[in-house]
Scaffold this motif. Structure first.
Motif, PDB file in Angstrom:
ATOM      1  N   HIS A   1      73.763 -66.815  -3.167  1.00  0.00           N
ATOM      2  CA  HIS A   1      72.938 -67.679  -4.021  1.00  0.00           C
ATOM      3  C   HIS A   1      71.836 -66.875  -4.713  1.00  0.00           C
ATOM      4  O   HIS A   1      71.459 -67.202  -5.843  1.00  0.00           O
ATOM      5  N   ARG A   2      71.323 -65.834  -4.066  1.00  0.00           N
ATOM      6  CA  ARG A   2      70.330 -64.967  -4.709  1.00  0.00           C
ATOM      7  C   ARG A   2      70.919 -64.302  -5.953  1.00  0.00           C
ATOM      8  O   ARG A   2      70.296 -64.248  -7.012  1.00  0.00           O
ATOM      9  N   GLU A   3      72.169 -63.795  -5.820  1.00  0.00           N
ATOM     10  CA  GLU A   3      72.835 -63.149  -6.959  1.00  0.00           C
ATOM     11  C   GLU A   3      73.139 -64.154  -8.063  1.00  0.00           C
ATOM     12  O   GLU A   3      73.072 -63.829  -9.246  1.00  0.00           O
ATOM     13  N   ARG A   4      73.478 -65.365  -7.662  1.00  0.00           N
ATOM     14  CA  ARG A   4      73.721 -66.406  -8.682  1.00  0.00           C
ATOM     15  C   ARG A   4      72.466 -66.663  -9.508  1.00  0.00           C
ATOM     16  O   ARG A   4      72.514 -66.772 -10.730  1.00  0.00           O
ATOM     17  N   ARG A   5      71.336 -66.777  -8.805  1.00  0.00           N
ATOM     18  CA  ARG A   5      70.069 -67.020  -9.525  1.00  0.00           C
ATOM     19  C   ARG A   5      69.743 -65.855 -10.458  1.00  0.00           C
ATOM     20  O   ARG A   5      69.273 -66.065 -11.573  1.00  0.00           O
ATOM     21  N   HIS A   6      70.013 -64.658  -9.994  1.00  0.00           N
ATOM     22  CA  HIS A   6      69.772 -63.470 -10.817  1.00  0.00           C
ATOM     23  C   HIS A   6      70.633 -63.508 -12.081  1.00  0.00           C
ATOM     24  O   HIS A   6      70.152 -63.234 -13.190  1.00  0.00           O
ATOM     25  N   PHE A   7      71.912 -63.873 -11.913  1.00  0.00           N
ATOM     26  CA  PHE A   7      72.800 -63.969 -13.076  1.00  0.00           C
ATOM     27  C   PHE A   7      72.343 -65.060 -14.035  1.00  0.00           C
ATOM     28  O   PHE A   7      72.310 -64.869 -15.252  1.00  0.00           O
ATOM     29  N   LEU A   8      71.988 -66.224 -13.468  1.00  0.00           N
ATOM     30  CA  LEU A   8      71.615 -67.368 -14.308  1.00  0.00           C
ATOM     31  C   LEU A   8      70.353 -67.094 -15.126  1.00  0.00           C
ATOM     32  O   LEU A   8      70.223 -67.589 -16.253  1.00  0.00           O
ATOM     33  N   ARG A   9      69.413 -66.316 -14.579  1.00  0.00           N
ATOM     34  CA  ARG A   9      68.194 -66.008 -15.348  1.00  0.00           C
ATOM     35  C   ARG A   9      68.551 -65.304 -16.659  1.00  0.00           C
ATOM     36  O   ARG A   9      68.044 -65.656 -17.717  1.00  0.00           O
ATOM     37  N   GLY A  10      69.435 -64.314 -16.554  1.00  0.00           N
ATOM     38  CA  GLY A  10      69.849 -63.586 -17.764  1.00  0.00           C
ATOM     39  C   GLY A  10      70.683 -64.442 -18.690  1.00  0.00           C
ATOM     40  O   GLY A  10      70.485 -64.437 -19.919  1.00  0.00           O
ATOM     41  N   ALA A  11      71.635 -65.194 -18.109  1.00  0.00           N
ATOM     42  CA  ALA A  11      72.528 -66.023 -18.925  1.00  0.00           C
ATOM     43  C   ALA A  11      71.766 -67.122 -19.654  1.00  0.00           C
ATOM     44  O   ALA A  11      72.029 -67.395 -20.835  1.00  0.00           O
ATOM     45  N   MET A  12      70.820 -67.745 -18.961  1.00  0.00           N
ATOM     46  CA  MET A  12      70.021 -68.827 -19.574  1.00  0.00           C
ATOM     47  C   MET A  12      69.173 -68.273 -20.718  1.00  0.00           C
ATOM     48  O   MET A  12      69.032 -68.909 -21.768  1.00  0.00           O
ATOM     49  N   LYS A  13      68.613 -67.102 -20.505  1.00  0.00           N
ATOM     50  CA  LYS A  13      67.760 -66.497 -21.540  1.00  0.00           C
ATOM     51  C   LYS A  13      68.583 -66.189 -22.789  1.00  0.00           C
ATOM     52  O   LYS A  13      68.163 -66.492 -23.912  1.00  0.00           O
ATOM     53  N   GLU A  14      69.762 -65.604 -22.578  1.00  0.00           N
ATOM     54  CA  GLU A  14      70.635 -65.280 -23.716  1.00  0.00           C
ATOM     55  C   GLU A  14      71.060 -66.547 -24.451  1.00  0.00           C
ATOM     56  O   GLU A  14      71.011 -66.624 -25.683  1.00  0.00           O
TER      57      GLU A  14
ATOM     58  N   LYS B   1      78.571 -76.454 -28.971  1.00  0.00           N
ATOM     59  CA  LYS B   1      78.379 -75.797 -27.670  1.00  0.00           C
ATOM     60  C   LYS B   1      77.426 -76.567 -26.750  1.00  0.00           C
ATOM     61  O   LYS B   1      76.825 -75.983 -25.842  1.00  0.00           O
ATOM     62  N   ALA B   2      77.288 -77.863 -26.948  1.00  0.00           N
ATOM     63  CA  ALA B   2      76.385 -78.669 -26.107  1.00  0.00           C
ATOM     64  C   ALA B   2      76.790 -78.589 -24.643  1.00  0.00           C
ATOM     65  O   ALA B   2      75.933 -78.560 -23.741  1.00  0.00           O
ATOM     66  N   LEU B   3      78.098 -78.521 -24.376  1.00  0.00           N
ATOM     67  CA  LEU B   3      78.567 -78.458 -22.990  1.00  0.00           C
ATOM     68  C   LEU B   3      77.978 -77.252 -22.259  1.00  0.00           C
ATOM     69  O   LEU B   3      77.660 -77.336 -21.072  1.00  0.00           O
ATOM     70  N   PHE B   4      77.833 -76.138 -22.985  1.00  0.00           N
ATOM     71  CA  PHE B   4      77.268 -74.934 -22.368  1.00  0.00           C
ATOM     72  C   PHE B   4      75.857 -75.197 -21.838  1.00  0.00           C
ATOM     73  O   PHE B   4      75.474 -74.691 -20.784  1.00  0.00           O
ATOM     74  N   VAL B   5      75.088 -75.957 -22.593  1.00  0.00           N
ATOM     75  CA  VAL B   5      73.709 -76.270 -22.187  1.00  0.00           C
ATOM     76  C   VAL B   5      73.710 -77.061 -20.879  1.00  0.00           C
ATOM     77  O   VAL B   5      72.977 -76.736 -19.942  1.00  0.00           O
ATOM     78  N   PHE B   6      74.574 -78.072 -20.799  1.00  0.00           N
ATOM     79  CA  PHE B   6      74.594 -78.916 -19.602  1.00  0.00           C
ATOM     80  C   PHE B   6      75.158 -78.167 -18.390  1.00  0.00           C
ATOM     81  O   PHE B   6      74.708 -78.372 -17.263  1.00  0.00           O
ATOM     82  N   MET B   7      76.088 -77.282 -18.646  1.00  0.00           N
ATOM     83  CA  MET B   7      76.597 -76.447 -17.553  1.00  0.00           C
ATOM     84  C   MET B   7      75.493 -75.521 -17.035  1.00  0.00           C
ATOM     85  O   MET B   7      75.303 -75.391 -15.819  1.00  0.00           O
ATOM     86  N   ALA B   8      74.786 -74.896 -17.964  1.00  0.00           N
ATOM     87  CA  ALA B   8      73.700 -73.969 -17.582  1.00  0.00           C
ATOM     88  C   ALA B   8      72.622 -74.700 -16.789  1.00  0.00           C
ATOM     89  O   ALA B   8      72.137 -74.208 -15.757  1.00  0.00           O
ATOM     90  N   LEU B   9      72.256 -75.897 -17.261  1.00  0.00           N
ATOM     91  CA  LEU B   9      71.232 -76.679 -16.564  1.00  0.00           C
ATOM     92  C   LEU B   9      71.707 -77.097 -15.177  1.00  0.00           C
ATOM     93  O   LEU B   9      70.965 -77.022 -14.192  1.00  0.00           O
TER      94      LEU B   9
ATOM     95  N   ASN C   1      60.719 -64.798  -5.790  1.00  0.00           N
ATOM     96  CA  ASN C   1      59.454 -64.698  -6.543  1.00  0.00           C
ATOM     97  C   ASN C   1      59.680 -64.707  -8.050  1.00  0.00           C
ATOM     98  O   ASN C   1      58.759 -64.464  -8.825  1.00  0.00           O
ATOM     99  N   GLN C   2      60.935 -65.001  -8.464  1.00  0.00           N
ATOM    100  CA  GLN C   2      61.231 -65.097  -9.896  1.00  0.00           C
ATOM    101  C   GLN C   2      61.754 -66.492 -10.258  1.00  0.00           C
ATOM    102  O   GLN C   2      62.384 -66.673 -11.289  1.00  0.00           O
ATOM    103  N   MET C   3      61.455 -67.460  -9.401  1.00  0.00           N
ATOM    104  CA  MET C   3      61.901 -68.835  -9.652  1.00  0.00           C
ATOM    105  C   MET C   3      61.293 -69.379 -10.940  1.00  0.00           C
ATOM    106  O   MET C   3      61.909 -70.207 -11.628  1.00  0.00           O
ATOM    107  N   ALA C   4      60.104 -68.914 -11.282  1.00  0.00           N
ATOM    108  CA  ALA C   4      59.424 -69.406 -12.495  1.00  0.00           C
ATOM    109  C   ALA C   4      60.295 -69.220 -13.727  1.00  0.00           C
ATOM    110  O   ALA C   4      60.366 -70.098 -14.598  1.00  0.00           O
ATOM    111  N   GLU C   5      60.980 -68.080 -13.806  1.00  0.00           N
ATOM    112  CA  GLU C   5      61.791 -67.781 -14.997  1.00  0.00           C
ATOM    113  C   GLU C   5      62.941 -68.764 -15.137  1.00  0.00           C
ATOM    114  O   GLU C   5      63.239 -69.251 -16.237  1.00  0.00           O
ATOM    115  N   LEU C   6      63.599 -69.065 -14.017  1.00  0.00           N
ATOM    116  CA  LEU C   6      64.728 -69.997 -14.058  1.00  0.00           C
ATOM    117  C   LEU C   6      64.261 -71.390 -14.479  1.00  0.00           C
ATOM    118  O   LEU C   6      64.866 -72.025 -15.355  1.00  0.00           O
ATOM    119  N   LEU C   7      63.181 -71.868 -13.870  1.00  0.00           N
ATOM    120  CA  LEU C   7      62.639 -73.187 -14.233  1.00  0.00           C
ATOM    121  C   LEU C   7      62.181 -73.210 -15.681  1.00  0.00           C
ATOM    122  O   LEU C   7      62.352 -74.204 -16.395  1.00  0.00           O
TER     123      LEU C   7
END
Length: 1123
Positions: free
Chosen positions: A333-346, A361-369, A398-404
């Motif tokens: 789950h730590r690695e998932r969060r790490h991946f999602l931070r980059g993917a969400m930003k992109e 591409k609206a589906l991508f937004v809901f999947m990411a969320l 300590n990087q939860m802020a970025e994901l939120l």
């Protein structure tokens, strides 16, 4: 028959009702467990015996035989009844809900319904949700320790009041007993439903494993990336299982774990069931039942299967899965969060740059969320219940802020471009979906009437859509269409249905796609909330605050901190009308968390801003003129070719050297602070405001509030006032520092949209008052205290001289070193700086304090006049008879004391006059167009006008620093000294006799060796030249209060003073009056300063030749030096 079952409607209503009952049960559990919220009847000492008896005998409580145990309830039966009614009714809601669930599940079994999450998604989801919700209600109910006491006490009170038990009590009591071991009873209940539940769960085998992948596979598949296939960027993102793509992982795991606990027989017989179950067990350690109520999945499963024969292998599987989860799930789950931070930003950057892609591409937004939300929820529930493992860092982020933060930004982007999304999907529905659906319907071999009506209505509704509806901002509502689709799923999922949905999977795929598209048009915000719902954070405040604290310590996370308070704005969505009591507590907690986070962010930001300001002040301070002495000295040394200082002496760096850099990569402290400020200010870009439970929250206002408080403290600290040593910063230095701070603060507006001007105005305006908005002392109070207690007190004792020539106060030349140099605090530049700092309001406060000191001196003067009243009356009548005057003068007492007090008044008024002049200069510089009319108005008033009007205008002029013939402040002060005991005539008599007293005592000043006039100062060494100001202003004020002619009384004073001073000139012994000439000049000063006396009046009673000779005498001893 099947149409009349209304399965779709019942599932929808029962799920909504079940959620409410579940939240209610959880609230009752929390209330009874919290000592602060616990019902008073449970904490009452008098009730302990009754509660113990009820718990022991429940549910068969003997109300008649053991009345002595229930006497406390008998005495307070009405209070007990009222206190327990709501709890009793809530438990009855559980029975009612259970009955309806039983009925519906039996009906579904009888109909042999078909369930497949990929085909009849809504029907299957509602079915599984109902099972999980019902189980959660029962488990939560079983965890309420005080349920028997509450129900038993209610029934006792009911029996004692009405003479009979409540009709529902036996069933309720029986239910409590049955569910003392809830899992055992639940597995028995769900035995008949095993086929339906297992079929529904097994339909997840294509969805859950595909979603439950490690981050490496997400990365290799370039999940959520729009840039991975540029050619397909404009293609609509769609699949056969649209809703499954953003279905919550936690929801699926809850279905699987609880479903296979209730219907566990297939775990021994079906390999697919076993694999699905194991995969869910390996994913984590806890599942959420509701709010912060969790289920320890391995413990519960092991405890249940331990007591069932033939399940030893499953128990071994559970232990193996638990070990796997302990070792691997945290890291996964730590690695998932790490991946999602980059993917969400992109994803956000691409969509922000090209918002038109939000349509396809609206589906991508809901999947990411949804993926991000799942990871947040997993971490929160596992952080609170963290197991003892070797790698606890996997459960800390300590990087939860970025994901939120990226979740909030994506939601904001969707809301901002909602019309883009609507335009796209309205066209999609009308021009593609409607046609495909129509073709699918046409290709059906069988289509019963009811189903035909529904499907025809679908086509007609979609075909009628137009893009003009979006342009005209018409409201869309497809809830009826989606409910009809759920009905159609129910009709076609029953066994032997004329139109079976499993035979027409194309219809299901098209309708599932249409359902998603309709939600994009009419309920996108609802879907955003559903896929990004993190309100669980509100029920884990400790974890939430810890996450914020950890993120705020990371430099790179500071720009994302605003996500934490912003998340609080969504907590109200989890409230339920069945539990209104919880809403108030949740509101308080949400606001507290929100305010705490915003205060912390504001504190961090304001600290950095003010550190930068302090650094700028230090640089500015190096440019102060007082630091130029060393540079000038060094220049003189070079010019005169004197030896250079020794090597041991460190040469001071010149201002500006800090800007010279040899290497740009070397960062200074200021660089680091500016970088931190940039990061912190970036977080304010998330939103200008948000709403938390009907409270509009504006983050920048917290920053401004913090800056205001801190800046006020800093200004007071910069004044550096020490009451013990009487030290204080010079006003000009404080003003320079304040300007440096203000200039630096204005740079803040280039980082963030805040009104710095308003901030500075608020702070500086508060500093012009005695106390600031928080009740702290201001520089107005500090400088007022210092000038009164240090400068004017020493001036009263003639240790400091008022110097009219230089318009300041100077120290007397004494053997001891003075504690401060008076001219450094009282010259024109310093008093102008003081006027800039504290303004008209502050100077008015200073003036009021000065007037208070004057009134205390006036009261003492009146006492002296009263003591000598008879002698002064005689002197007034016989002032032209020298012999009698000499005799009377010998009887006069307290003359020196009186002159001393008058001199003090003169010193105070002279200082006030200086501050007023400086205020006038400052206001002329700042608002000349206002000062011009004020001057005209003051000059326009004549002596013949109404005195009240005159004083009002003088008060206005005086507030702007303009000098007036009559001082309105002094008039107010003098009028306040008049008591009810004395009449106006008596006050008038005292005023007249005070002038007589002064006039006859003036010659005694010649005996004082300090009464000599100094040309360099333009005054006398003992400040008696201030008597001129005191006599003129005091007389004007006193006779104005008494409505008398000022000029006439001053003429009388001049005549009497001239007479007594002329007698001084007739003294034979010149040594006795060696300062006679200096005293003659005092008479001239009185006339010069008076707006009511003229030189002609003086010459009529005092020969000018004496004044000329006096000036020649005092100037004769002054040595003139020419540069």
């Amino acid at each position: 028959m099947d149409y009349q079952q209304k399965l779709a409607e019942k599932l929808t209503i029962l799920n909504e009702r079940g959620n409410g009952v579940l939240i209610r049960m959880n609230y009752i559990k929390k209330t009874c467990a919290d000592p602060k919220m616990r019902p008073s009847i449970l904490t009452d000492k008098g009730m302990e015996a009754a509660i113990k008896y009820i718990n022991k005998k429940f549910p068969n409580i003997d109300f008649r035989g053991n009345i002595q145990n229930l006497t406390s309830i008998q005495r307070q039966k009405s209070e007990v009844f009222a206190a327990t009614t709501s709890y009793y009714d809530s438990f009855l809601d559980v029975i009612e809900f259970r009955d309806h669930v039983y009925e519906l599940l039996n009906t579904i079994d009888a109909c042999q319904c078909f369930f497949d999450i990929a085909i009849n998604f809504d029907f299957t989801k509602n079915y599984l949700d109902l099972i999980v919700t019902y189980t959660s209600v029962i488990i939560t109910l079983s965890r309420i320790d005080d349920k028997k006491a509450l129900v038993g006490m209610f029934n006792c009170a009911h029996e004692m009041t009405n003479g009979s038990s409540d009709p529902s009590y036996p069933r309720l009591g029986q239910m409590f007993l049955e569910y003392e071991h809830p899992w055992k009873k639940l597995t028995e209940e769900f035995g008949p439903h095993t086929r339906s539940v297992t079929a529904a769960l097994l339909s997840l085998k294509m969805v859950y494993p595909r979603r439950n992948l490690p981050a490496e596979q997400w990365r290799s598949a370039q999940l959520l990336s729009l840039l991975s296939a540029p050619a397909a960027m404009l293609d609509p993102a769609c699949c056969d299982t649209m809703a499954c793509e953003y279905l919550s992982m936690e929801v699926m795991e809850r279905w699987i774990i609880i479903g296979f606990l209730l219907c566990h027989t297939s775990l021994n017989t079906n390999q697919a069931s076993q694999e699905l179950w194991k995969m869910a067990l390996r994913s984590g350690l806890y599942l959420t039942l509701t709010r912060d109520e969790v289920l320890n999945i391995h413990k519960v499963s092991e405890d249940l299967f331990d007591n069932i024969k033939g399940y030893s292998k499953r128990v071994a599987d559970i232990k193996e899965c638990r070990e796997h989860a302990l070792v691997h799930s945290g890291a996964m789950h730590r690695e998932r969060r790490h991946f999602l931070r980059g993917a969400m930003k992109e994803l956000f950057k691409v969509l922000e740059d090209e918002p038109g892609l939000l349509g396809p591409k609206a589906l991508f937004v809901f999947m990411a969320l949804s993926f991000s939300r799942d990871e947040v929820l997993w971490l929160v529930r596992h952080s609170e219940n963290m197991p003892k493992i070797k790698t606890p860092e996997d459960y800390v982020d300590n990087q939860m802020a970025e994901l939120l933060f990226h979740m909030e930004k994506l939601k904001g982007l969707m809301k901002k471009y909602i019309q883009v999304v609507q335009r796209y999907h309205v066209q999609y529905l009308a021009q593609f979906d409607a046609l495909v659906l129509n073709d699918t319907i046409q290709n059906m071999h069988v289509c019963p009437e009811e189903e035909s009506v529904l499907m025809t209505s679908f086509v007609s509704t979609l075909s009628a859509l137009s893009i003009k509806q979006v342009e005209n901002k018409e409201e869309f509502d497809f809830r009826a269409l989606r409910l009809d689709w759920l009905r159609l799923q129910a009709y076609t999922s029953v066994n032997k249905a004329p139109l079976s949905i499993k035979d027409y999977t194309d219809l299901a795929k098209v309708m599932n796609l249409i359902q998603f598209h309709t939600r994009m048009v009419d309920s996108m915000e609802e879907l955003l909330q559903e896929t990004s719902e993190v309100s669980i954070l509100g029920f884990y405040p400790r974890v939430f605050e810890k996450m914020f604290s950890q993120s705020s310590e990371e430099m790179t996370m500071k720009r994302y901190l605003m996500a934490f308070p912003s998340a609080c704005s969504h907590f109200n969505h989890c409230a339920h009308p069945l539990c209104p009591e919880e809403i108030e507590a949740l509101e308080k907690r949400s606001l507290r968390l929100c305010v705490t986070f915003l205060e912390q962010i504001a504190k961090l930001t304001s600290s950095v801003v003010l550190e930068i300001c302090a650094e700028q002040w230090n640089l500015q301070e190096q440019l102060q003129p007082k630091h130029a002495a060393e540079t000038i000295s060094a220049a003189r040394h070079r010019k005169q070719k004197k030896p250079v200082p020794k090597k041991g002496e460190v040469q001071k760096e010149k201002p500006g050297t800090e800007s010279l850099r040899k290497d740009r990569t070397v960062t200074t402290n200021v660089d680091k602070m500016h970088l931190m400020l940039t990061e912190l200010c970036s977080c304010y870009s998330l939103c200008t405001d948000f709403i938390v439970f009907d409270h509009i929250v504006i983050p920048t206002e917290f920053l401004l509030s913090h800056l205001e408080a801190r800046l006020s403290e800093i200004i007071v600290r910069m004044a550096n006032y020490n009451q013990t040593t009487q030290e204080i910063t010079r006003p000009s230095e404080l003003l320079a520092g304040l300007r440096a701070y203000t200039a630096s603060l204005h740079s803040l507006s280039s980082y963030i949209s805040v009104d710095v001007t308003r901030l500075v105005k608020n702070v500086l305006l508060q500093q012009t008052q005695p106390l600031d908005s928080r009740g702290g002392k201001t520089i107005t109070t500090l400088y007022t205290n210092w000038f009164l207690e240090s400068l004017l007190r020493q001036a009263s004792n003639a240790l400091i001289i008022h110097c009219p020539t230089m318009q300041c106060f100077v120290n007397q030349t004494l053997e001891s070193e003075p504690s401060f140099r008076a001219e450094e605090y009282s010259d024109v530049s310093e008093l102008q700086a003081l006027a800039e700092l504290i303004g008209p309001y502050g100077l008015k406060f200073l003036s009021e304090n000065l007037m208070w000191h004057i009134t205390s001196q006036v009261c003492e003067l009146k006492k002296l006049v009263t003591e000598n009243m008879d002698i002064l009356v005689q002197m007034k009548n016989n002032f032209d008879k020298p012999e009698e005057m000499t005799t009377l003068k010998k009887k006069l007492t307290g003359g020196e004391n009186m002159l001393k007090r008058m001199t003090i008044i003169g010193v105070i008024l002279s200082f006030r006059s200086m501050t007023q002049d400086c205020l006038k200069d400052i206001l002329l510089k700042h608002c000349p167009y206002l000062m011009g009319p004020l001057m005209c108005l003051r000059d326009f008033i004549s002596a013949e006008d109404d005195i009240k009007v005159t004083l009002n205008i003088f008060e206005l002029a005086s507030a702007a620093g303009l000098a007036c013939d009559i001082d309105p402040g002094l008039v107010t002060a003098i009028s306040s000294t008049q008591t009810d005991n004395t009449s106006v005539d008596e006050e008038y008599k005292l005023s007249c006799l005070l002038l007589v007293y002064i006039a006859v005592c003036l010659p005694t000043l010649a005996l004082d060796p300090n009464s000599s006039y100094g040309r360099e100062h333009g005054g006398h060494k003992n400040n008696i030249h201030c008597l001129a100001t005191a006599i003129n202003q005091l007389a004007a004020a006193m006779f104005t209060v008494q409505s008398r002619n000022i000029e006439q009384h001053l003429k009388e004073f001049l005549l009497m003073a001239s007479s007594t001073l002329l007698q001084l000139g007739q003294d034979v012994e010149r040594m006795e009056s060696k300062n006679r000439e200096s005293i003659y000049l005092l008479l001239h000063m009185i006339v010069e300063e008076s707006p009511f006396l003229t030189q002609d009046m003086l010459e009529s009673c005092f020969p000018f030749v004496l004044l000329r000779n006096a000036y020649r005498e005092v100037y004769k001893s002054f040595i003139v030096t020419l540069g």
